[in-house]
Design an enzyme around this catalytic site. Sequence first.
Site, PDB file in Angstrom:
ATOM      1  N   HIS A 103       0.845  -1.206   0.000  1.00 53.26           N
ATOM      2  CA  HIS A 103       0.000   0.000   0.000  1.00 53.26           C
ATOM      3  C   HIS A 103       0.873   1.246   0.000  1.00 53.26           C
ATOM      4  CE1 HIS A 103       1.174  -0.297   4.194  1.00 53.26           C
ATOM      5  NE2 HIS A 103       0.781   0.941   4.377  1.00 53.26           N
TER       6      HIS A 103
ATOM      7  N   ASP B 240       0.421   5.000   1.906  1.00 50.99           N
ATOM      8  CA  ASP B 240      -0.371   5.392   3.069  1.00 50.99           C
ATOM      9  C   ASP B 240      -1.577   6.234   2.673  1.00 50.99           C
ATOM     10  OD1 ASP B 240       1.188   4.060   4.933  1.00 50.99           O
ATOM     11  OD2 ASP B 240       2.599   5.725   5.064  1.00 50.99           O
TER      12      ASP B 240
ATOM     13  N   HIS C   8       4.798   0.130   0.350  1.00 53.52           N
ATOM     14  CA  HIS C   8       5.531  -0.666   1.334  1.00 53.52           C
ATOM     15  C   HIS C   8       4.646  -1.754   1.908  1.00 53.52           C
ATOM     16  CE1 HIS C   8       3.719   2.782   3.372  1.00 53.52           C
ATOM     17  NE2 HIS C   8       3.633   2.041   4.466  1.00 53.52           N
TER      18      HIS C   8
ATOM     19  N   ARG D 193       5.098   6.755  14.092  1.00 51.81           N
ATOM     20  CA  ARG D 193       5.140   7.318  12.741  1.00 51.81           C
ATOM     21  C   ARG D 193       4.443   8.670  12.703  1.00 51.81           C
ATOM     22  NH1 ARG D 193       1.472   4.523   8.315  1.00 51.81           N
ATOM     23  NH2 ARG D 193       0.019   6.017   9.193  1.00 51.81           N
TER      24      ARG D 193
HETATM   25  C1  SIN Z   1       2.985   1.309   7.800  1.00 54.74           C
HETATM   26  O1  SIN Z   1       2.349   0.879   6.855  1.00 54.74           O
HETATM   27  O2  SIN Z   1       3.033   2.502   8.050  1.00 54.74           O
HETATM   28  C2  SIN Z   1       3.767   0.371   8.669  1.00 54.74           C
HETATM   29  C3  SIN Z   1       5.092   0.065   8.106  1.00 54.74           C
HETATM   30  C4  SIN Z   1       5.888  -0.780   9.049  1.00 54.74           C
HETATM   31  O3  SIN Z   1       5.491  -0.967  10.207  1.00 54.74           O
HETATM   32  O4  SIN Z   1       6.949  -1.256   8.670  1.00 54.74           O
END
Ligand code: SIN
Length: 275
Positions: free
Chosen positions: A106, A108, A249, A264
Amino acid sequence: MNFEEISVTPSSPHVGAEIDNIDLTRPLSDRQLKELRAAFLKYGVIFFREQDIGFEHQMALAERFGHVHIHVGGEGTASKPAPGYPAIRLQHFDKDSKRISGEVWHSDQSCAEIPPAGSILQQKIIPPDGGGDTLFASCYAAYDALSPQMQAFLEPLSAEHDGAKLFDRGTKTVYPKAVHPVITRHPETGRKVLFVNAGFTTRIVDLPKDESEAILNYLYAHIAKPHWQMRFRWRPNSIAFWDNRCTQHFAIWDYWPNVRSGYRVQFEGAVRPDR
Ligand code: SIN
């Protein structure tokens, strides 16, 4: 650009670079900011090691790149807002977790009208036996590898992205939905990007359902090919800082029942995704 203040080591041919020779607990000089921005745009995701930054530093770093973005996922998401810092999401997963954030390819919150431009994720606790790596894919390279015929077919199409696809867990939250071009042009680099993702994209609005499903499934499999990917192995106090407009990612949940814990922040895009 010549990198004079920071050291930049590419992680793979298409995506990612590790940045050294910088201390993110200290305010960035204008030159450092310029070089970091250039590396972010060139490599799609930049990584830092041994940066023991807290919420304040993370917010300050994000604010040098754009306005901080409040997550649109509501109650259904696996992350939680940090106390006193609504723009920071705690991503803590352990033996009691039923799911984690991001275990699907995905970008974000592509369900937002203007999805976040960038995300900065720091890990504090890493599973003791390894695991919890994150995969990153270049959606420039994925686009470039399509045949000219497929590129031309996709060019005029648009797709719906629905927050409910990833976030809905039966709560009453109303999730955002947005329609974006299947092929976008990065607003800063001008490069073309394959902009559909398995996490949020629900349908190509210009095609009948069966054709839309077939094309999307092909494109999801295409993005997931290893050729334009890299795999980031975290250590405590590592940071991944990705350009959400040209990468996707996938967070690997192979460490249950161990703990992986971090946080994050995201910053806003300036414009809607466009051709
Ligand atoms: C996310 O999609 O923001 C998580 C990525 C991660 O935890 O590595």
